[in-house]
Design a protein around this motif. Sequence first.
Motif, PDB file in Angstrom:
ATOM      1  N   ASP A   1      -9.991  -2.080  -2.707  1.00 15.25           N
ATOM      2  CA  ASP A   1      -9.151  -3.097  -2.041  1.00 15.25           C
ATOM      3  C   ASP A   1      -8.177  -3.887  -3.096  1.00 15.25           C
ATOM      4  N   ASP A   2      -8.820  -4.129  -4.263  1.00 10.03           N
ATOM      5  CA  ASP A   2      -8.053  -5.029  -5.250  1.00 10.03           C
ATOM      6  C   ASP A   2      -7.246  -4.361  -6.216  1.00 10.03           C
TER       7      ASP A   2
ATOM      8  N   ARG B   1     -15.348   2.633  -0.885  1.00 11.12           N
ATOM      9  CA  ARG B   1     -14.159   2.542   0.066  1.00 11.12           C
ATOM     10  C   ARG B   1     -14.173   3.698   1.116  1.00 11.12           C
TER      11      ARG B   1
ATOM     12  N   ASN C   1       0.973  -1.036   0.168  1.00 12.85           N
ATOM     13  CA  ASN C   1       0.079   0.082   0.050  1.00 12.85           C
ATOM     14  C   ASN C   1       0.994   1.278   0.097  1.00 12.85           C
TER      15      ASN C   1
ATOM     16  N   HIS D   1      -5.701   2.035   4.048  1.00 11.95           N
ATOM     17  CA  HIS D   1      -5.243   0.962   3.936  1.00 11.95           C
ATOM     18  C   HIS D   1      -4.072   0.453   4.922  1.00 11.95           C
TER      19      HIS D   1
ATOM     20  N   ARG E   1      -5.148  -1.098   7.980  1.00 13.69           N
ATOM     21  CA  ARG E   1      -5.580  -2.470   7.845  1.00 13.69           C
ATOM     22  C   ARG E   1      -4.193  -3.059   7.855  1.00 13.69           C
TER      23      ARG E   1
END
Length: 485
Positions: free
Chosen positions: A224-225, A386, A164, A187, A190
């Motif tokens: 996310d992808d 998101r 990220n 992210h 995360r």
Amino acid sequence: MTRPRDLREYLAALDALGDVQEIDTEVGQGLEIGAYIRRCYETRSPAPLFTNIRGTGEGFRLLGAPAALSSAPGRPLARVALSLGLSADAGPHEIVDALAAARRREPIAAREVDTAPCKRNVLLGEQASLARFPTPLLHEGDGGAYVNTWGTIVVRSPEGDWVNWSIARIMRIDDRHLTGLVMHPQHIARAWQLWADRGEPMPFALVQGGDPALPFVSGMPLPDDVDEPGFLGALLGEPVDVVKTETVDLWVPASAEIVIEGHVSVERDADEGPMGEFAGYAPAETTRQPTYTIEAITYRDDPIWPTVVEGEPVDEFHTTTGLTTAAEVLALLREADLPVRTAWAPFEAASHLLVVTVEEDWRAALPGVDSAELTRRIAQVLDGFRSEATVPRVFVLDADVDPADQAELTWALATRCHPEGHRVVRHGPVLPLLACYTAEERHAGRGPKVVHDCLLPEEGRQRRSSFRHIYPADVQQWVLDNWRA
């Protein structure tokens, strides 16, 4: 036109526009630099490049307002456009469309290289200190000097299956320790949680300078992808060169000016903040955040440290976050086959509202759908966005309104939005930095969000009473032909 590939080529492009000014007067690292940069925002002045900063290494420089509104006449978005590889003349919707279009392209993986100019100088261990770098206090009342306002933080998952690149504010504790916001929905939070759950400090690299497009992609709320290196390659049409760090298992943009490496603590063990923020206010609260420990610093000769001094619009938070949020929302709405023309986050609204315009023939594209249902569908798409926690207000307008025209937008919102009804209200996560919420909502991180149906009715639509809309085309042309006479 050759796009600038690093900060130095970018500065050369700004210099050609007369949009950068060298500040050779000696300046300290108190509030003077921050105050000067703020005034540059508020007077639309050239970007200041400070070359004589007390207490720094010889040749060390600091660039302010790197992607704010430009001083170049008739080219307000020149800094943004040049950063993204577009013409300095590019307009707001051209920029949003370019970012949204890149989301539909195949990612282009980064290209690994053996070395780069950012490896010319290497500081390790105790020598890896910020003592000689320019890290001024930016606002009165800040909890400390903020060393990261425009740099990219590179992290990865413990398994190494995803990386990220992001932007978040980071405050200096001392020469070798920092602390910064690690907040959802970014992210980085995360990734940090995955490392913390294992009881292991997270490796990080903080990149200052580099490809001028880098901060825009690092600040874009990609799904996310979608990884930032691949998206940046798709946006620019070529792979981004990356180089291995010295002490942690990470790859960073080879175009960097400065790279700071180390690990982030497992616990939230430091007081972070306050800091004058993008909403235009100076809060007084602190939060507990992890500690960044510096273990290595590499840098180019005569390095340049870019700095943003956030506050009332318009600064880089508003240009970067506004444009990239609008572009991602536009991409998602188009993927949902909704007849949208564009999306726009007005810079002057400090990233607190978003406008979506729909094609004037949207009823033909969606038979049997009324404005309330179209608004509900737009709200449903936003629920899957998101960063929807960062968008408290959305206004849906017909495409006869240019949302990037501040005067036209103000008129349209005032005359087309019902005072009470015609809206979809949702409750859920909200970004605590948004100023429109109560203290209780900010602390809880939850509050209301609304999508306003401001679409004109199908029947009884009133004509716009303006030169462009109420006069026949031949009459308009007659006026234009005889205007000078």
